[in-house]
Structures are given as C-alpha cells and as structure tokens.
Design a protein around this motif. Structure first.
Motif, short mmCIF file in Angstrom:
data_model
loop_
_atom_site.label_atom_id
_atom_site.label_comp_id
_atom_site.label_asym_id
_atom_site.label_seq_id
_atom_site.Cartn_x
_atom_site.Cartn_y
_atom_site.Cartn_z
N CYS A 60 0.95 -0.84 0.33
CA CYS A 60 -0.02 0.19 0.34
C CYS A 60 1.06 1.13 -0.20
CB CYS A 60 -1.20 0.36 0.94
SG CYS A 60 -2.16 -1.17 1.30
N ILE A 61 2.16 1.21 0.50
CA ILE A 61 2.67 2.33 0.74
C ILE A 61 3.79 2.80 -0.47
CG2 ILE A 61 4.65 1.42 2.32
CD1 ILE A 61 3.31 5.17 2.53
N TRP A 62 3.96 1.42 -1.19
CA TRP A 62 4.75 2.07 -2.15
C TRP A 62 3.09 2.47 -3.76
CZ3 TRP A 62 9.42 2.44 -3.33
CH2 TRP A 62 10.51 1.90 -2.45
N MET A 63 2.26 1.92 -3.21
CA MET A 63 0.74 2.22 -4.78
C MET A 63 1.35 4.00 -3.74
SD MET A 63 -0.09 -0.24 -6.58
CE MET A 63 2.05 -0.40 -6.23
N VAL A 64 0.59 4.40 -3.29
CA VAL A 64 1.03 5.58 -2.63
C VAL A 64 2.53 6.32 -3.02
CG1 VAL A 64 1.12 7.26 -0.82
CG2 VAL A 64 -0.43 5.39 -0.63
N SER A 65 3.36 5.63 -3.30
CA SER A 65 4.39 6.78 -3.67
C SER A 65 4.45 6.71 -5.33
CB SER A 65 5.68 5.71 -2.96
OG SER A 65 7.15 6.31 -4.17
N ILE A 66 4.03 5.42 -5.52
CA ILE A 66 3.80 5.57 -7.33
C ILE A 66 2.62 6.70 -7.42
CG2 ILE A 66 2.92 3.95 -9.37
CD1 ILE A 66 4.09 1.88 -8.01
N GLY A 67 1.59 6.73 -6.81
CA GLY A 67 0.61 7.74 -6.80
C GLY A 67 1.27 9.38 -7.18
N THR A 68 1.88 9.08 -6.32
CA THR A 68 2.63 10.80 -5.51
C THR A 68 3.35 10.92 -7.41
OG1 THR A 68 4.60 10.21 -4.64
CG2 THR A 68 3.03 10.87 -3.07
N VAL A 69 4.45 9.98 -7.57
CA VAL A 69 5.01 10.00 -9.36
C VAL A 69 4.04 10.28 -10.18
CG1 VAL A 69 7.31 9.17 -10.51
CG2 VAL A 69 6.98 9.21 -8.04
N LEU A 70 3.47 10.47 -9.81
CA LEU A 70 1.92 9.93 -11.35
C LEU A 70 1.20 11.56 -11.06
CD1 LEU A 70 0.58 6.37 -11.41
CD2 LEU A 70 1.79 7.71 -13.16
N SER A 71 1.08 11.84 -9.62
CA SER A 71 0.46 13.05 -9.75
C SER A 71 1.54 14.03 -10.03
CB SER A 71 -0.01 13.20 -8.53
OG SER A 71 -0.12 14.59 -7.91
N ALA A 72 2.61 14.27 -9.80
CA ALA A 72 3.98 14.84 -10.69
C ALA A 72 4.00 14.73 -11.93
CB ALA A 72 5.10 14.84 -9.18
N TYR A 73 3.99 13.97 -12.25
CA TYR A 73 4.30 14.10 -13.70
C TYR A 73 3.12 14.63 -14.01
CZ TYR A 73 5.01 12.06 -18.04
OH TYR A 73 5.90 11.28 -19.49
N PHE A 74 2.25 14.42 -14.01
CA PHE A 74 0.81 14.60 -15.41
C PHE A 74 0.83 16.47 -14.81
CE2 PHE A 74 -1.44 11.04 -14.47
CZ PHE A 74 -1.24 10.72 -15.85
N ILE A 75 1.16 17.06 -13.42
CA ILE A 75 1.06 18.06 -13.70
C ILE A 75 2.30 19.18 -14.27
CG2 ILE A 75 1.37 19.97 -11.43
CD1 ILE A 75 -0.14 18.62 -9.64
N LEU A 76 3.63 18.45 -13.82
CA LEU A 76 4.56 19.09 -14.83
C LEU A 76 3.99 18.99 -16.01
CD1 LEU A 76 7.52 17.94 -12.43
CD2 LEU A 76 6.50 19.95 -12.82
N ALA A 77 3.25 17.96 -16.60
CA ALA A 77 3.64 17.89 -17.71
C ALA A 77 2.27 19.14 -18.46
CB ALA A 77 2.69 16.30 -18.22
N ALA A 78 1.44 19.50 -18.17
CA ALA A 78 0.78 20.98 -17.96
C ALA A 78 1.64 21.94 -17.94
CB ALA A 78 -0.32 20.98 -16.76
N ASN A 79 2.39 21.63 -16.92
CA ASN A 79 3.31 23.96 -17.10
C ASN A 79 3.91 23.21 -17.70
OD1 ASN A 79 5.71 24.66 -15.76
ND2 ASN A 79 4.21 25.67 -14.67
N SER A 80 4.93 21.96 -18.63
CA SER A 80 5.33 22.45 -19.89
C SER A 80 4.98 22.85 -20.75
CB SER A 80 6.22 20.63 -19.43
OG SER A 80 6.72 20.25 -19.43
N TRP A 81 3.66 22.09 -21.49
CA TRP A 81 3.28 22.52 -21.96
C TRP A 81 3.06 24.41 -22.21
CZ3 TRP A 81 -1.59 25.83 -23.42
CH2 TRP A 81 -1.25 25.90 -24.81
N MET A 82 2.64 25.11 -20.66
CA MET A 82 3.38 26.50 -21.33
C MET A 82 4.35 26.65 -21.28
SD MET A 82 0.96 26.49 -17.07
CE MET A 82 1.29 28.52 -17.51
#
Length: 502
Positions: free
Chosen positions: A132-154
């Motif tokens: 479960c905690i490893w899934m949480v860690s993966i989730g934090t990375v995915l969250s950062a990825y999508f947000i940074l993809a949006a910022n990178s488009w800017m």
C-alpha cells in the motif's frame, strides 16, 4: 503604480505566493513516501525493530506534510477561475487534460492506498500493507508527472491547434503533451530535487536527535539513509538540471540569457558568477564570469555561440510584434543562482557527512548496538578533526533541511518568472490571461485572505512537525511487532475496532 496593470500584478503576486507555499510540501511528499516505503521494506525483510520504529516516525511526518499539501493545493484550482478566467477559457481544452488525469488517476489512486496504509496496520498482512505505501509512492510520482506535463506545455506548447473561430487552443495530440522532451526533463529534475529535499529533511532531524544522544539506533539508520539519498539525489539533480538547461536554451533562449545576464550574444559565452548592471541600458556595469562555460552548458561546446538578451528581444519583436519580451533580469539572474547554490550546498553537506561517518559511525564495542540509553556515541574521528569541526558539522546538518526547500522555491520562481511576459510561451501573454471582470479591490481581498490563511497553516504545520519531531520514534506494542497473517486481522482480534495508527 500603473492602475491599469494593478489587477494583473496583484493576480500574479497571489498566484506566486500560493504556488510557492504549496510547493514546499510537494517535494517532501514525493520523497518521504518513497523513503518511508524503503524503511518499511527493510522491516518486512529483516524484522528489526529499528526499521519499524523509523517507518512509523517518518510516516507520521509524511502524513502531516501530505495533508497540508492537499489543503494548499486545492486553492490553485480556484484561482484559475477567479483571477485567470481568460487563460482558462483559452487553454482549458489542453491544460485541463493532464490536470484531469492527475485528479482521476493519480490523486484517487494515491488517496485510496494511503487510507489503506493508515488504517491497515492491524488489519492487513505486513506484505500487503507494505504494498500500500509503495502504491502511495507511485501515486505521488504520477501526480507530479501529470502536473509537470501541464506546466511544460506552458513552457513549450505542443500537440494543439488554434481554433480562430472560437478563439481558443484545442488539443490534438495528448500523447505528445505528455512525452515531449520539456516534460520528461522537467519531471526528471523535479523528482531528483524532491529526493534531495527529503534526504536533507531526514539528515537534519536525525542530527537533531543524535546530537542529544536520543533514539540512537533509529536515528543512526535515518541519518545514513538521508546522507546517501542527499548525495545520490544531488548528483542526479545536477545531471537533470544540465539536461533541462540544454532544452531551455533551445526553446526559451530569453530565459537562459536572462539567467546569465548575457546581454549580447557571443561565442565562448561566459558563465556569470556575479553581475550588476543597468537594465534600461542593457549592459552590465560589474561582472565576474568564467569564459566558455555557458557555451558548454548550452551546446557542449566551449566556443559555440549563445544569443543574448538584446538579440533575443529583437528577434521576438520581429516574430511577435512590438513589445518588451525581457523578464525581470535581477529575479531570473539571482533566482537561478540561489536555486543552484542552496541545492548544491545540501549535496556538499551530505558528502561531508558520508565521509565523516564512514568508519567511526558506530557505538563503542562494549555497548549494545541499538540501545538508546547509551552515555555517548562515537560519530567522527575527533582526534583527526577536533571537536570544533564536529560541533559545527552537527549545527550545519540540522539547518540543511531548509536548504533544498529554498532551492525549490527559487527554482519555481525562476521557471515561471523567466517565461514572462508569456503565460503560454509564444501563444498567450500574461496580461491577456487575467480575468477581465475582476477589480483591483477583489484581487487585494482574495490575496489578503489567502496570505493570512497560509500564515495560519504555516503555524499549524510547524507546531505539528515540531511536536512529533521532538517526541521521536514511538515505542512498539505487541500488535505492532506481530501483524495479522490474513486480511481483516487474526481471529483473536476480530472484534477489535480498526486502529488509526496516527
């Protein structure tokens, strides 16, 4: 102040204040999730109590941090509609896609498993609980990825078209938005900087306890893990920063020229260590620099040509029309240096700590390893270094937990301020993105409310962290040491209420 520009200026201040404050929690969330998962993995594999105590201690700090991050992050969504409605209308079709994925996939994924981890200590088998905690860690990375993809488009808009009839940008290639080199390099750099932050956070708190000779077994392990994390992440941050810099030199030459206060393009362009000049006249009065280094950073060639601020400004005037396309030079110049300086200072402190503790970081042979009630702890080669060096290192190690946080803040300020006057580079200017119907008074009101609210949250955050940091790792119960072997708990505790570990 120009009253016509006041709503735009105030809206930028508000977004800057709330975003920088929110980003204090993001790197710690990403890194502490993974570091906590690593410590719990060590406990599952070895069953040593020190790893379980460390897991519960750092996990508690992680939960405090992620809760504050969620609260402060929600405000960002409201601001897009409140102060930046013109921006939302123009790019919502593109910018909203990765943010929707972040909410629907990463955030829900992360929040589901964090709930299972919090409440599952006495209900889940330890390997399933660890997952479960490893899934949480993966989730934090995915969250950062999508947000940074949006910022990178800017930063570098791709995969879209302009619908002139509707006056807006429309998404044409979502995969290109997610996988363009700007997004990939920015994610790499942000993740490595996050682990530098988490490692320094761990080093500082572990040093705080060790200098007081408390919780030695747990904090010795935490200190070593933090030092190794700082050194590895520091090296990777430098590598990822170099890669991101090369991408920025090609995509946003004005930002990188401003970062070096390079007014006129030249071959063998120097890396500026210190510069002071007159922005209105476009030159430096005082400058200390190293020849050729900027050319190498830009193109891996000491003699290559790098365009300057004046050249790039003229080129953008020809391409986009009349105007001043320079960012605020002192902010970009010093923000770039403070980002590098504080980040590499943490790396240097981590490297020094690894060397100083390389052999003598152990208890004397006549004392049992892992016992907290020891009279003293041999940490450094005191005969070789002397007590003054060791004393000063401990003081610096404690304070180093703040250094990457400062570096991260200035890194974001540089990234966003260096793009000005564009909110979407080459597509939409910042003054065209502000809500047209929002008055100066309304923005002042919302900025004041948010700033006061964040100040209160800062007090709450610091007090909570201070309380639990001083308390140290918790003592373990029989239930902690003997988790259930099946889902829902063993038969002897089937009637027990679910425990909330924290």
């Amino acid at each position: 102040m120009n009253l016509a520009l006041a709503p735009e200026t105030l809206a930028r201040w508000q977004f800057g204040i709330t975003t920088v404050y929110h980003f204090l929690f993001v790197p710690l969330t990403i890194s502490l999730a993974a570091l906590t998962a690593g410590l719990q993995t060590a406990w599952v594999r070895t069953e040593k109590e020190k790893y379980l105590r460390a897991t519960k201690f750092w996990g508690k700090l992680f939960l405090i941090n992620i809760a504050m991050g969620v609260v402060t992050g929600i405000v960002q969504e409201f601001q897009f509609g409140m102060n930046w409605s013109a921006y939302s209308r123009f790019v919502g079709d593109v910018f909203g896609a990765p943010l929707a994925f972040e909410a629907l996939i990463a955030f829900f994924f992360e929040s589901t498993f964090i709930g299972l981890w919090i409440f599952g200590w006495d209900k889940l088998p330890k390997k399933l609980h660890l997952a479960c905690i490893w899934m949480v860690s993966i989730g934090t990375v995915l969250s950062a990825y999508f947000i940074l993809a949006a910022n990178s488009w800017m930063q570098h808009p791709v995969g879209y078209r302009i619908n002139k009839a509707r006056g807006r940008a429309e998404l044409t290639d979502f995969w290109h938005v997610l996988t363009q080199n700007t997004a990939l390099t920015q994610v790499f750099h942000t993740l490595t900087a996050s682990f530098l932050t988490g490692g320094a956070f761990m080093v500082g708190i572990a040093a705080f306890h060790l200098v007081r000779k408390r919780h030695i077994a747990v904090m010795k392990t935490s200190l070593r893990l933090g030092l190794v994390t700082v050194v590895i992440a520091g090296l990777l941050t430098a590598v990822s920063g170099d890669l991101l810099g090369k991408v920025m030199f090609k995509q946003q030459p004005m930002k990188m020229a401003a970062a070096e206060a390079l007014w006129n393009g030249q071959s063998s362009a120097p890396f500026s260590i210190f510069a002071y000049g007159d922005v209105s006249k476009g030159h430096n009065t005082v400058e200390l620099s190293v020849p050729g280094v900027l050319s190498f950073l830009a193109n891996d060639d000491l003699s290559s040509y790098v365009p300057g601020i004046n050249d790039t400004n003229k080129a953008e005037q020809q391409k986009y029309g009349p105007g001043d396309y320079r960012p605020i030079i002192p902010v970009t110049f010093w923000g770039f240096r403070w980002m590098i300086g504080f980040g590499m200072a943490s790396f240097a402190i981590g490297l020094a700590g690894l060397w100083l503790t390389r052999k003598k970081f152990m208890l004397p042979h006549h004392l049992r390893v892992g016992e907290d009630e020891v009279p003293h702890l041999v940490l450094f080669r005191k005969k070789a270094l002397g007590p003054t060096v060791t004393t000063w290192y401990w003081r610096i190690a404690i304070w180093t937990l703040a250094f990457p946080l400062i570096a991260n803040s200035w890194g974001w300020i540089f990234t966003e301020m260096g793009r000005q006057p564009w909110v979407v580079y080459g597509v939409l200017r910042t003054h065209d993105a502000v809500s047209p119907g929002v008055s100066q008074g309304e923005v002042i009101t919302s900025m004041t409310v948010f700033t006061l609210l964040y100040a209160i949250l800062a007090v709450v955050e610091v007090r909570l962290l201070t309380k639990y940091v001083k308390a140290g790792p918790p003592e373990l119960s029989e239930a902690d040491l003997n988790p259930p072997t099946r889902i829902g708990g063993d038969s002897h505790d089937a009637d027990k209420p679910m425990a909330f570990s924290y």
